[in-house]
Each structure stands twice: as C-alpha cells, then as structure tokens.
Design a protein around this motif. Structure first.
Motif, PDB file in Angstrom:
ATOM      1  N   TRP A  77      -2.105  -3.051   4.632  1.00 22.86           N
ATOM      2  CA  TRP A  77      -2.431  -4.481   4.598  1.00 22.86           C
ATOM      3  C   TRP A  77      -1.469  -5.185   5.586  1.00 22.86           C
ATOM      4  CZ3 TRP A  77      -7.055  -4.998   3.811  1.00 22.86           C
ATOM      5  CH2 TRP A  77      -7.994  -4.100   3.287  1.00 22.86           C
ATOM      6  N   VAL A  78       0.048  -4.680   5.832  1.00 19.82           N
ATOM      7  CA  VAL A  78       0.905  -5.380   6.562  1.00 19.82           C
ATOM      8  C   VAL A  78       1.420  -4.444   7.539  1.00 19.82           C
ATOM      9  CG1 VAL A  78       1.540  -6.777   4.631  1.00 19.82           C
ATOM     10  CG2 VAL A  78       3.415  -4.630   5.008  1.00 19.82           C
ATOM     11  N   ASN A  79       0.391  -3.417   7.782  1.00 25.37           N
ATOM     12  CA  ASN A  79       0.606  -2.216   8.289  1.00 25.37           C
ATOM     13  C   ASN A  79       2.363  -2.090   8.565  1.00 25.37           C
ATOM     14  OD1 ASN A  79       0.448  -0.560  11.009  1.00 25.37           O
ATOM     15  ND2 ASN A  79       0.681  -1.534  12.375  1.00 25.37           N
ATOM     16  N   ASN A  80       3.403  -1.806   7.620  1.00 30.16           N
ATOM     17  CA  ASN A  80       4.487  -1.807   7.737  1.00 30.16           C
ATOM     18  C   ASN A  80       5.311  -1.610   6.198  1.00 30.16           C
ATOM     19  OD1 ASN A  80       6.936  -1.852   8.496  1.00 30.16           O
ATOM     20  ND2 ASN A  80       7.507  -4.257   8.120  1.00 30.16           N
ATOM     21  N   CYS A  81       6.530  -0.763   6.402  1.00 27.38           N
ATOM     22  CA  CYS A  81       6.996  -0.219   5.172  1.00 27.38           C
ATOM     23  C   CYS A  81       7.196  -1.340   4.360  1.00 27.38           C
ATOM     24  CB  CYS A  81       7.874   0.519   5.504  1.00 27.38           C
ATOM     25  SG  CYS A  81       7.044   2.511   5.181  1.00 27.38           S
ATOM     26  N   VAL A  82       7.388  -1.404   2.746  1.00 25.35           N
ATOM     27  CA  VAL A  82       7.640  -1.875   2.365  1.00 25.35           C
ATOM     28  C   VAL A  82       8.669  -1.605   1.588  1.00 25.35           C
ATOM     29  CG1 VAL A  82       7.405  -3.729  -0.006  1.00 25.35           C
ATOM     30  CG2 VAL A  82       5.492  -3.591   1.389  1.00 25.35           C
ATOM     31  N   GLY A  83      10.184  -1.789   1.773  1.00 19.93           N
ATOM     32  CA  GLY A  83      11.920  -1.523   1.771  1.00 19.93           C
ATOM     33  C   GLY A  83      12.848  -2.909   1.482  1.00 19.93           C
ATOM     34  N   CYS A 129      -1.398   6.254  17.560  1.00 21.65           N
ATOM     35  CA  CYS A 129      -2.434   6.341  17.262  1.00 21.65           C
ATOM     36  C   CYS A 129      -2.568   5.444  15.939  1.00 21.65           C
ATOM     37  CB  CYS A 129      -3.524   7.209  16.912  1.00 21.65           C
ATOM     38  SG  CYS A 129      -3.834   8.154  18.706  1.00 21.65           S
ATOM     39  N   ILE A 130      -1.112   5.016  15.039  1.00 17.16           N
ATOM     40  CA  ILE A 130      -1.372   5.081  13.705  1.00 17.16           C
ATOM     41  C   ILE A 130      -0.902   3.326  13.696  1.00 17.16           C
ATOM     42  CG2 ILE A 130       0.385   4.989  11.821  1.00 17.16           C
ATOM     43  CD1 ILE A 130       0.840   8.213  12.141  1.00 17.16           C
ATOM     44  N   ARG A 131      -0.122   3.392  14.986  1.00 16.60           N
ATOM     45  CA  ARG A 131       0.323   1.831  15.312  1.00 16.60           C
ATOM     46  C   ARG A 131      -0.757   0.860  15.845  1.00 16.60           C
ATOM     47  NH1 ARG A 131       6.255   1.897  18.569  1.00 16.60           N
ATOM     48  NH2 ARG A 131       7.100   2.909  16.555  1.00 16.60           N
ATOM     49  N   ASP A 166      20.852   6.299  -1.543  1.00 19.91           N
ATOM     50  CA  ASP A 166      20.559   6.240  -2.534  1.00 19.91           C
ATOM     51  C   ASP A 166      19.458   5.574  -2.647  1.00 19.91           C
ATOM     52  OD1 ASP A 166      22.743   7.707  -3.963  1.00 19.91           O
ATOM     53  OD2 ASP A 166      23.972   5.872  -5.099  1.00 19.91           O
ATOM     54  N   ARG A 167      18.674   5.811  -2.692  1.00 23.66           N
ATOM     55  CA  ARG A 167      17.064   5.559  -3.204  1.00 23.66           C
ATOM     56  C   ARG A 167      16.413   5.866  -1.891  1.00 23.66           C
ATOM     57  NH1 ARG A 167      17.943  -0.032  -7.214  1.00 23.66           N
ATOM     58  NH2 ARG A 167      15.663  -0.059  -7.632  1.00 23.66           N
ATOM     59  N   THR A 168      16.777   6.105  -0.845  1.00 19.42           N
ATOM     60  CA  THR A 168      16.070   6.609   0.180  1.00 19.42           C
ATOM     61  C   THR A 168      14.841   6.856   0.350  1.00 19.42           C
ATOM     62  OG1 THR A 168      17.671   5.362   1.618  1.00 19.42           O
ATOM     63  CG2 THR A 168      16.186   6.283   2.762  1.00 19.42           C
ATOM     64  N   HIS A 169      13.894   6.782   1.021  1.00 19.64           N
ATOM     65  CA  HIS A 169      13.548   8.146   1.205  1.00 19.64           C
ATOM     66  C   HIS A 169      12.599   7.873   2.636  1.00 19.64           C
ATOM     67  CE1 HIS A 169      12.446   8.804  -3.036  1.00 19.64           C
ATOM     68  NE2 HIS A 169      12.934   7.505  -3.042  1.00 19.64           N
ATOM     69  N   HIS A 170      11.922   9.065   2.950  1.00 16.77           N
ATOM     70  CA  HIS A 170      11.123   9.337   3.922  1.00 16.77           C
ATOM     71  C   HIS A 170       9.798   9.217   4.225  1.00 16.77           C
ATOM     72  CE1 HIS A 170      10.767  10.425   7.895  1.00 16.77           C
ATOM     73  NE2 HIS A 170       9.233  11.209   7.820  1.00 16.77           N
ATOM     74  N   CYS A 171       9.048   7.694   5.169  1.00 14.79           N
ATOM     75  CA  CYS A 171       7.917   7.187   5.546  1.00 14.79           C
ATOM     76  C   CYS A 171       7.005   8.617   6.138  1.00 14.79           C
ATOM     77  CB  CYS A 171       7.342   5.921   5.953  1.00 14.79           C
ATOM     78  SG  CYS A 171       6.140   5.656   5.609  1.00 14.79           S
ATOM     79  N   SER A 172       6.288   8.844   5.912  1.00 11.82           N
ATOM     80  CA  SER A 172       5.165   9.743   6.773  1.00 11.82           C
ATOM     81  C   SER A 172       4.423   9.214   7.890  1.00 11.82           C
ATOM     82  CB  SER A 172       4.369  10.692   5.145  1.00 11.82           C
ATOM     83  OG  SER A 172       3.953  10.146   4.752  1.00 11.82           O
ATOM     84  N   VAL A 173       4.153   7.977   6.963  1.00 14.64           N
ATOM     85  CA  VAL A 173       3.068   7.004   8.437  1.00 14.64           C
ATOM     86  C   VAL A 173       3.929   6.645   9.776  1.00 14.64           C
ATOM     87  CG1 VAL A 173       1.745   5.328   8.715  1.00 14.64           C
ATOM     88  CG2 VAL A 173       1.790   6.345   6.458  1.00 14.64           C
ATOM     89  N   CYS A 174       5.169   6.595   9.245  1.00 11.95           N
ATOM     90  CA  CYS A 174       6.509   5.443  10.086  1.00 11.95           C
ATOM     91  C   CYS A 174       6.969   6.499  10.383  1.00 11.95           C
ATOM     92  CB  CYS A 174       7.093   4.181   9.153  1.00 11.95           C
ATOM     93  SG  CYS A 174       6.104   2.852   8.906  1.00 11.95           S
TER      94      CYS A 174
END
Length: 356
Positions: free
Chosen positions: A199-205, A10-12, A178-186
């Motif tokens: 706006w890009v339907n993606n994580c920015v990492g 659904c999120i996708r 290090d510097r890694t975080h969990h994305c609740s959306v993805c």
C-alpha cells in the motif's frame, strides 16, 4: 526480461497501482464528505458543529497525507557496504577450499573456526563444534577468533548464523547487521525490516517505521471521525432509526459511511497489533520467527527461543522509535534513536542466557 522490462521495473510499475488507489480513495472520501454530506446534513444546522467538523477533518487529513508521503518517499534504511564480493564469487567458501591468489579472505563470509583449533591452524578447516540442541531450547557453538579481519571491519554483531559465523547476504554480497533481513520484492537488505507494504510501495524498516505507524493511526482516526460524525447526524435525522436516516441520502454518502466503518475496524486491529510489537520491541518478522542465535560474552552462541534481548521495557522501547522529545512523537519527522546497524539490548536478559 520481457519486452525490455526487467523484474524490478515491472514490480515498481505494478507497485504504484496500490498507491494510486489509496490517493483516489482518499480524494473520493473528501469529496463525498465535504461536498455531499457536509453541506446537506451539517452546515444548515449548526455553525459551531460544522466549524468543529471542518477543523478536525482537515487536521486528520493533513496529518494522514503528511505521514503517508513520508513513509512512501523515505528509504527504510540499507546496510553500509562493507565488503565488495566479486560478482562471480557470490557463494560461501567451504572450509578446506583455498581461495585464489589476489582475493582477500575478508571478501567472503568466513567459515567457522573452532577456538580450540586456532592455535593449530592459521585459517584451517577444523570441524564445527556445533552442539546438539538441549531440552531447554538453546544451542551453544564456538565462534571466530577475536582478531579475524572481518570482525575488525565493523562493530561486532550480536546475531549470528547457525554455525556461529557472521550473517551474510549472498544476494546483496554484503554483511547483514543485527535485525537486518533481505526483501525479495525490493531485492535489497533492509535495516530492522518489519515487512514490505504494497500500500506504500515500499519496505517498512528502521528509518520509516515511525511514519508507517503514524500513517495507519491517522488513517484509522480519519475513518473513525467520518463514520461517527456521519452516524450521529444520520441518527439525528432518523430519530434513532439508522435506516430511516439513510433514506433519501445520496449514494456517495451511504458508501462513505459503509467504507469508513469497514476501514476503521480493520485499521483498529492493525494499530493494536503494531502497538503490541512496539511495546515489546519486535518487528513483524521477528514475531513470526520467534528465535534468534545470539553471540554471548563467553564467545559462544545461544538460540534464544523464549526471550527477547532487545526488550528494554515498554517505555524505552517506545522511545527507540519515537524519540525523547514528546512534542514530536505524533509528527512525521525523524526522531528514531540509533543508526539501524546496532541496537541497545537488555543486558540482564543477555547475561541470563549464559546461565542456561
């Protein structure tokens, strides 16, 4: 699950809508500029001016579309799978609780083992030596033994949990570099996660941050170009009277003039904010958190509230993202340094924590 649609599906599905909106908005802006504004207000007056406008518009449009495609289609980067935690055992194992036979302790985030207790117990349940936070804003705790199996599994990280243990994601069942975080959306851990951008339907990492910054920069320049070229021509027609120049112009041209100005102003602020983050080597999440617990050389942890160990200076911070080849700085091609699992740090700042 509803009607056979999982939360991720659904999120996708919903996440595609902002991308479609951006594509439609850009397509409309091109139509309004090239087929409404350009023939009526530019081309009949000066071939040099119309030729220059034509070249600049298409250059910015190509760079914008290229950058946008790269940030949408490029994975931000995810941690390498180091351990495989059984699906039924996703929570941390408390100290003093023995594991079932056949399950390796390395499959779990190891409990804190004070160094003073290492000689007394093999994998014992000693109490944490967590100290009270000092007035100076730093906390010191003891760490695991140097020969722990989990520390041999990968490079020793700098960042730790509150109790001094390695950072572990119970949702992904994997260690967090290090510097890694969990994305609740993805529903995934992302290397050097900056934010999730709808706006890009993606994580920015780590792997696509350069593309994201180029995308917002070229979008801002595209909007500024449209706004100022239209303003100049409209004022010329109206004799320095904007309203007089707008009179008689069709709806598409007027709306494009207004929308491009609004977007240009908003994106200008956005580009400036991220320029500041790049110069200080911070992500959006790190700028909001404001502190991290860092493993030091004396096998202790400090809570650094007012220092950033990853700040190498504005120039080096810029090169970490855009690379050493200046010819590729403003081209959406992969030039970022490193692998996203470990990062160079300021050793002077790092060692200064020992003196606190």
């Amino acid at each position: 699950m509803m009607f056979g649609c999982t939360r991720r599906k659904c999120i996708r599905t919903v996440g595609v809508l902002p991308v479609v909106f951006v594509v439609c908005l850009v397509a409309w802006s091109y139509y309004a500029y090239m087929f409404r504004f350009y023939p009526k207000l530019v081309y009949p007056n000066s071939l040099v001016q119309s030729g220059l406008y034509f070249v600049l518009l298409h250059f910015l449009l190509v760079m914008f579309v290229w950058s946008y495609y790269r940030v949408v289609s490029t994975s931000p980067g995810h941690p390498i799978k180091i351990v495989a935690v059984p699906p039924s055992s996703t929570r941390l194992v408390p100290r003093g609780i023995e594991l079932n036979e056949g399950v390796r302790r390395a499959d779990y985030p190891p409990p804190l083992i004070p160094i003073s207790h290492v000689a007394d117990s093999n994998m014992g349940s000693g109490d944490s030596l967590l100290e009270e936070e000092s007035d100076r804003g730093y906390t010191a705790v003891s760490l695991h033994r140097e020969d722990d199996e989990d520390l041999r599994a990968s490079a020793r990280p700098l960042e730790t949990k509150r109790d001094g243990g390695r950072r572990f994601c119970t949702k992904c069942n994997n260690w967090k570099p290090d510097r890694t975080h969990h994305c609740s959306v993805c529903e995934k851990c992302v290397l050097k996660l900056d934010h999730h951008c709808p706006w890009v339907n993606n994580c920015v990492g780590f792997a696509n941050y350069k593309y994201f910054y180029l995308f917002v920069t070229y979008t801002m320049l595209y909007c500024l170009f449209i706004f100022f070229t239209m303003m100049g021509t409209i004022l010329w027609y109206g004799g320095d009277d904007l309203m007089k120049g707008l009179y008689g112009i069709d709806f598409h041209t007027i709306m494009l003039f207004i929308v491009s100005g609004i977007f240009a102003l908003c994106l200008l602020v956005f580009v400036a904010v991220h320029a500041g983050l790049i110069s200080s080597n911070k992500t959006t999440i790190e700028s909001m958190e404001g502190a991290r617990r860092v493993r030091l050389e004396d096998n202790s942890v400090r809570l650094a509230r007012h220092v950033n160990i990853y700040d190498l200076g504005a120039k080096e911070n810029f090169l970490q993202i855009f690379g050493a080849n200046w010819r590729l700085w403003f081209v959406p091609l992969p030039t970022s340094l490193g692998d996203g699992h470990s990062f160079p740090y300021n050793r002077e700042t790092y060692r200064s924590l020992l003196e606190v």
